[in-house]
Scaffold this active site. Structure first.
Site, PDB file in Angstrom:
ATOM      1  N   GLU A 109     -44.601  22.991  58.974  1.00 35.63           N
ATOM      2  CA  GLU A 109     -44.474  24.020  57.950  1.00 35.63           C
ATOM      3  C   GLU A 109     -42.995  24.363  57.762  1.00 35.63           C
ATOM      4  OE1 GLU A 109     -46.611  28.094  56.383  1.00 35.63           O
ATOM      5  OE2 GLU A 109     -46.363  27.869  58.507  1.00 35.63           O
ATOM      6  N   GLY A 243     -41.583  31.653  65.939  1.00 37.24           N
ATOM      7  CA  GLY A 243     -42.233  32.300  67.080  1.00 37.24           C
ATOM      8  C   GLY A 243     -43.482  31.527  67.481  1.00 37.24           C
ATOM      9  N   ASN A 247     -50.887  25.386  63.552  1.00 35.26           N
ATOM     10  CA  ASN A 247     -51.519  24.062  63.371  1.00 35.26           C
ATOM     11  C   ASN A 247     -52.990  24.132  63.761  1.00 35.26           C
ATOM     12  OD1 ASN A 247     -48.756  22.971  63.163  1.00 35.26           O
ATOM     13  ND2 ASN A 247     -48.730  23.443  65.335  1.00 35.26           N
ATOM     14  N   HIS A 279     -52.503  36.605  65.475  1.00 33.79           N
ATOM     15  CA  HIS A 279     -51.958  36.189  64.179  1.00 33.79           C
ATOM     16  C   HIS A 279     -52.263  34.709  63.908  1.00 33.79           C
ATOM     17  CE1 HIS A 279     -48.689  36.244  61.015  1.00 33.79           C
ATOM     18  NE2 HIS A 279     -48.702  34.945  61.301  1.00 33.79           N
ATOM     19  N   GLU A 280     -51.914  33.867  64.855  1.00 35.39           N
ATOM     20  CA  GLU A 280     -52.077  32.422  64.622  1.00 35.39           C
ATOM     21  C   GLU A 280     -53.551  32.046  64.530  1.00 35.39           C
ATOM     22  OE1 GLU A 280     -49.483  31.217  63.641  1.00 35.39           O
ATOM     23  OE2 GLU A 280     -48.024  32.561  64.559  1.00 35.39           O
ATOM     24  N   HIS A 283     -54.950  32.731  61.182  1.00 33.27           N
ATOM     25  CA  HIS A 283     -54.621  31.677  60.214  1.00 33.27           C
ATOM     26  C   HIS A 283     -55.660  30.547  60.212  1.00 33.27           C
ATOM     27  CE1 HIS A 283     -50.771  32.801  58.592  1.00 33.27           C
ATOM     28  NE2 HIS A 283     -50.106  32.721  59.726  1.00 33.27           N
ATOM     29  N   GLU A 302     -49.379  34.762  55.217  1.00 36.56           N
ATOM     30  CA  GLU A 302     -48.617  35.497  56.221  1.00 36.56           C
ATOM     31  C   GLU A 302     -48.887  36.999  56.193  1.00 36.56           C
ATOM     32  OE1 GLU A 302     -47.596  33.987  58.539  1.00 36.56           O
ATOM     33  OE2 GLU A 302     -47.198  31.965  57.835  1.00 36.56           O
TER      34      GLU A 302
HETATM   35  N1  BES Z   1     -46.740  30.065  59.846  1.00 37.95           N
HETATM   36  C1  BES Z   1     -45.847  30.786  60.667  1.00 37.95           C
HETATM   37  C2  BES Z   1     -44.818  29.913  61.329  1.00 37.95           C
HETATM   38  C3  BES Z   1     -43.655  29.558  60.444  1.00 37.95           C
HETATM   39  C4  BES Z   1     -42.682  30.486  60.169  1.00 37.95           C
HETATM   40  C5  BES Z   1     -43.528  28.289  59.932  1.00 37.95           C
HETATM   41  C6  BES Z   1     -41.633  30.151  59.359  1.00 37.95           C
HETATM   42  C7  BES Z   1     -42.481  27.951  59.114  1.00 37.95           C
HETATM   43  C8  BES Z   1     -41.516  28.884  58.827  1.00 37.95           C
HETATM   44  C9  BES Z   1     -46.603  31.517  61.775  1.00 37.95           C
HETATM   45  O1  BES Z   1     -47.908  31.833  61.481  1.00 37.95           O
HETATM   46  C10 BES Z   1     -45.905  32.818  61.964  1.00 37.95           C
HETATM   47  O2  BES Z   1     -46.007  33.662  61.128  1.00 37.95           O
HETATM   48  N2  BES Z   1     -45.164  32.960  63.062  1.00 37.95           N
HETATM   49  C11 BES Z   1     -44.386  34.138  63.331  1.00 37.95           C
HETATM   50  C12 BES Z   1     -44.910  34.876  64.496  1.00 37.95           C
HETATM   51  C13 BES Z   1     -46.002  35.804  64.098  1.00 37.95           C
HETATM   52  C14 BES Z   1     -46.586  36.528  65.265  1.00 37.95           C
HETATM   53  C15 BES Z   1     -45.568  36.821  63.077  1.00 37.95           C
HETATM   54  C16 BES Z   1     -42.987  33.701  63.616  1.00 37.95           C
HETATM   55  O3  BES Z   1     -42.784  32.527  63.894  1.00 37.95           O
HETATM   56  O4  BES Z   1     -42.097  34.535  63.576  1.00 37.95           O
HETATM   57 ZN    ZN Z   2     -48.178  33.379  60.189  1.00 36.77          ZN
END
Ligand code: BES
Ligand code: ZN
Length: 838
Positions: A109, A243, A247, A279-280, A283, A302
């Site tokens: 992503e 973070g 997947n 969170h994950e 998704h 998101e």
């Molecule tokens: N889908 C995102 C990961 C992501 C973030 C992919 C930016 C590509 C670019 C994942 O679901 C996500 O939101 N991760 C957060 C942590 C979450 C607890 C808010 C992150 O990585 O900050």
């Molecule tokens: Zn997310």
């Protein structure tokens, strides 16, 4: 890695347009050969070209491909196992004997599947994936689906064939190859859950395992749809730029976002791990099963997952009082960004990958989650759930845009959801609602309301809009109840409130659920203030009031001295989240003060404010104390350290000595505070002592804590050394940004860090190219300046240098510099008078 079709006939696609060329996404990929099977014919392209700009490869054929025929394209290609933390990359780890090794990991992503294999790399072009990996025999190899066939070849390599995935978007495909231990469980509804950790640390996966196994059945019942895959793996990845990543069936995490070491993990980290896992896994439904049509609707993914993670944690850990924390974690942070001219609407047109990266921001996440919370509250839990089920069932394995969500929720609730919500998803910014109250008779009040766009600088909005605002009201008759709900869908409106006497207070937006700010008339505000000090007003209302007031003060609509006076009435405050809001406001003010001679006075003010609550809590956790009191203790002690409060610093230093010599270790919750107490006036020997501590731990969380604390030193020569350390091989690229940020947000390191960035911008650009880490770094490097000269300098610098994917961040930060400058100019005299006379 190769993607091998198991049953080619199923995988044939129709040629819909006569063409001599097929174009796919590919980036840093070398296609060695390609074949197109059409009916009984096999044709090879006569040429292949690549476009770096468009990240595509085009295959050219001698003859036009016939419309209507089914065809199968196969390719042999090679790519690069890169060091960029995107696409298919290598992640460094050390064996227990200290040997350096690498794992192979994917992060696709938003647009990096194309770095691993040629594909149509867009969320709406869904496909099934049959993945086979050939790996060294002693390595763990994982993908979205379970292994269905395993063979060992004579050279000792293992060949693993994974089951076919459901139809899904490319950005959710994943593989990991490396050395890991794991813990395993099974959810009540029969899904096998495993948490993979570094070798020898599998106990650190137990907390995430508990959360994941419990949340799967919870979501199943919440959405009334089962998780469709047979397994769910969570894995801690040593080098990871975000973070965590959702997947399908193989969720990847930064180590600090999944591993819990009971002795060394702070409570706030543990809470954030629970939120991240929630969170994950959210998704898996919202994003994976139903996916946005295009990145313009990223917020559907998101924002929604950022809302649901709170449902999850509230369900599993009611003692966290997590919905209250939502307001400072999500809601107020969104408002802070969204009042800028350089904000953007939730739905935003994006094209090039660098533009896509840039919208993984507080608007998509925090504003998205906040407007969903507002809607949830407006239509009620039961209809909301019904609507979610309609939406997910109707669109499963397909793609949606924002209107599809509104339509489903509208069907379930018979509320005009689309009409209300499209103002929030399509318009930039948010309204401020001005209210005045006129007493009609002893028991009746008329509220006069009006709305206009809230602007950070208090100016009249260039373009004013009319939002459809669900307004709620409470009164002192029943502080915890909603006295009235209505839609403000015009510029101005009058509403009658019954059962309100002349001495009653009226609170707009109880619970701080509505995504707007409130401006009270003087009389209304005067009645509310006593309800803060006697805590008759519930916590989220005390919080909302102070946050709104502070925003008005930044916008120049009330003076800073007035707000500091108001904050005084919070001295008896007991609630952690309210203190977080106060702390956030004061740290904005701290930035201003750091440009003046007032710091010592500000420290006195701060010490006076935080002292009573610190005295109540003390240094030692009480038997069975609440989760929030533990969080509050860390917060206030750390504030008192930064206010240079002598006895707290001395106590922190004493505890640090005992920690180092092994007498008594500092609880994880208080370590950052103690490290900063040592470092903020520390010398080179303290710096070296801290480096020694850093080198003695292999827990990522502890390394983070130490390296970030280094940024609080005062000597600019040592701070320069901190930056060298951040850039050294001892700090992973994913973490060095945050160490540099810690230096940059320290007023003592501000100019030096910016100079460092200017001198080394090419190196930093290469390291973080196209990533949101670079945007994060740039934001904190520049937004704390407070003069027009700096604004111009920064603007000039970024005009001559191309940092694609950071353009909006730069504009926002430059706007913030100018706001700081104006605020300082406006309020310096009255602030000086107030602080020096206290
Ligand atoms: N889908 C995102 C990961 C992501 C973030 C992919 C930016 C590509 C670019 C994942 O679901 C996500 O939101 N991760 C957060 C942590 C979450 C607890 C808010 C992150 O990585 O900050
Ligand atoms: Zn997310």
């Amino acid at each position: 890695m190769s993607v091998i079709p198991k049953t080619p006939s199923n995988l044939m696609s129709k040629i819909t347009e006569a063409t001599k060329a097929i174009t796919l996404n590919a980036s840093d990929i070398d296609i060695k050969s390609a074949e197109l099977i059409i009916g009984n014919d096999t044709v090879a392209p006569i040429g292949i070209t690549y476009s770096n700009q468009n990240e595509t490869a085009s295959l050219y054929f001698a003859k036009e491909l016939p419309v209507g025929d089914s065809a199968l394209l196969t390719m042999k290609f090679s790519g690069e196992l890169n060091d960029k933390m995107k696409g298919f990359y290598r992640s460094k780890y050390f064996t227990q004997s200290g040997e350096e090794r690498y794992a192979g990991v994917t992060q696709f992503e938003a647009t990096d599947a194309r770095r691993c294999f040629p594909c149509w790399d867009e969320p709406a072009i869904k496909a099934t994936f049959d993945i086979t990996l050939v790996v060294p025999a002693d390595r763990v190899a994982l993908s979205n689906m379970p292994v269905i066939e395993e063979t060992t070849s004579s050279d000792g390599l293992r060949r693993l064939r994974f089951d076919r995935t459901p139809i899904m978007s490319t950005y959710l495909v994943a593989v990991v190859v490396g050395e890991y231990d794991y813990v395993e469980g099974k959810s009540e509804d029969g899904v096998i859950v495993r948490v993979f950790t570094p070798v020898g640390k599998k106990e650190q996966g137990l907390f995430a395992l508990e959360v994941a196994t419990k949340v799967l059945p919870y979501y199943k019942s919440y959405f009334n749809i089962a998780y469709p895959l047979p397994k769910m793996d969570l894995i801690a990845i040593a080098d990871f730029s975000a973070g965590a990543m959702e997947n399908w069936g193989l969720v990847t995490y930064r180590e600090t976002f999944v591993l819990v070491d009971p002795k060394n993990t702070s409570l706030i980290r543990k809470q954030s791990i629970a939120l991240t896992v929630g969170h994950e896994i959210a998704h898996q439904w919202f994003g994976n099963l139903v996916t946005m049509e295009w990145w313009t609707h990223l917020w559907l993914n998101e924002g929604y997952a950022s809302f649901v993670e709170f449902l999850c944690v509230n369900h599993l850990f009611p003692e966290y009082d997590i919905w209250t924390q939502f307001v400072t974690d999500m809601h107020t942070r969104a408002l802070e960004l969204d009042c800028l001219k350089n904000s953007h609407p939730i739905e935003v047109p994006v094209g090039h990958p660098s533009e896509i990266d840039e919208i993984f921001d507080e608007i998509s996440y925090n504003k998205g989650a906040s407007v969903i919370r507002m809607l949830h509250d407006y239509i009620g839990e039961s209809d909301f759930r019904k609507g979610m089920n309609i939406y997910l069932t109707r669109h499963q394995y397909k793609n949606t845009c924002t209107e599809d969500l509104w339509a489903a929720l509208q069907e379930a609730s018979s509320v005009p959801v689309a009409e209300v919500m499209s103002t929030w998803s399509k318009l930039q910014g948010f309204p401020v609602v001005s209210v005045d109250a006129i007493q009609k008779d002893d028991n009746k009040m008329v509220l006069k309301l009006s709305q206009s766009k809230f602007t950070a600088d208090g100016s009249k909005p260039v373009e004013d809009y009319t939002w459809v605002i669900p307004i709620t009201v409470s009164t002192s008759k029943h502080p915890d109840k909603i006295a009235k709900t209505f839609l403000l869908n015009k510029k101005e409106m009058e509403v009658v409130l019954d059962d309100v006497g002349p001495n009653d207070w009226i609170k707009i937006n109880p619970g701080t659920v509505g995504y707007y700010r409130t401006r009270y008339s003087k009389e209304m505000l005067e009645k509310l203030i006593p309800a803060v000090s006697n805590m008759e007003l519930p916590p989220l209302d005390r919080l909302g009031l102070i946050d709104d007031m502070f925003a008005m003060c930044q916008a120049g609509q009330t003076s800073t001295a007035e707000v500091l006076k108001l904050i005084d009435s919070y001295r008896n405050e007991t609630n952690y989240t309210v203190w977080t809001a106060i702390t956030n406001s004061l740290s904005n003010l701290y930035i201003l003060i750091s440009h003046t001679e007032l710091m010592d006075y500000f420290n006195i003010y701060g010490e006076k404010l935080y002292r009573p609550v610190a005295d109540r809590l003390g240094w030692e956790a009480r038997e069975g104390e609440s989760h929030l009191d533990t969080l509050l203790r860390s917060l206030v002690l750390s504030r008192l350290v930064s206010f240079r409060c002598k006895d707290v610093i001395n106590e922190a230093k004493k505890r640090f000595r005992n920690h180092i010599d092994g007498t008594a270790s500092i609880p994880a919750d208080l370590r950052s505070t103690c490290y900063k107490a040592i470092l903020q006036n520390g010398d080179e020997s303290n710096f070296n002592e801290m480096l020694k501590l850093y080198r003695s731990t292999d827990l990522h969380e502890e390394q983070d804590r130490i390296s970030r604390a280094l940024g609080s030193m005062s000597d600019v020569v040592l701070l320069r050394k901190v930056i060298d350390f951040a850039m050294s091989s001892e700090v992973r690229a994913q973490d060095s940004v945050f160490v540099i940020v810690a230096v940059a947000v320290n007023p003592k390191g501000r100019d030096m860090a910016w100079q460092f960035f200017k001198d080394n911008n090419q190196k930093l650009l290469e390291q973080y190219q196209g990533g949101f880490l670079l945007a994060r770094l740039i934001k904190y490097l520049i937004e704390n300046f407070a003069s027009e000269e700096k604004a111009i300098e920064v603007e000039k610098f970024f005009k001559t240098k191309q940092f694609s994917g950071t353009e909006r961040t730069v504009s926002q930060a430059v706007e913030t510099i100018r706001l700081n400058a104006a605020w300082l100019q406006r309020d310096l005299d009255s602030l000086t008078a107030y602080l020096t006379k206290q």
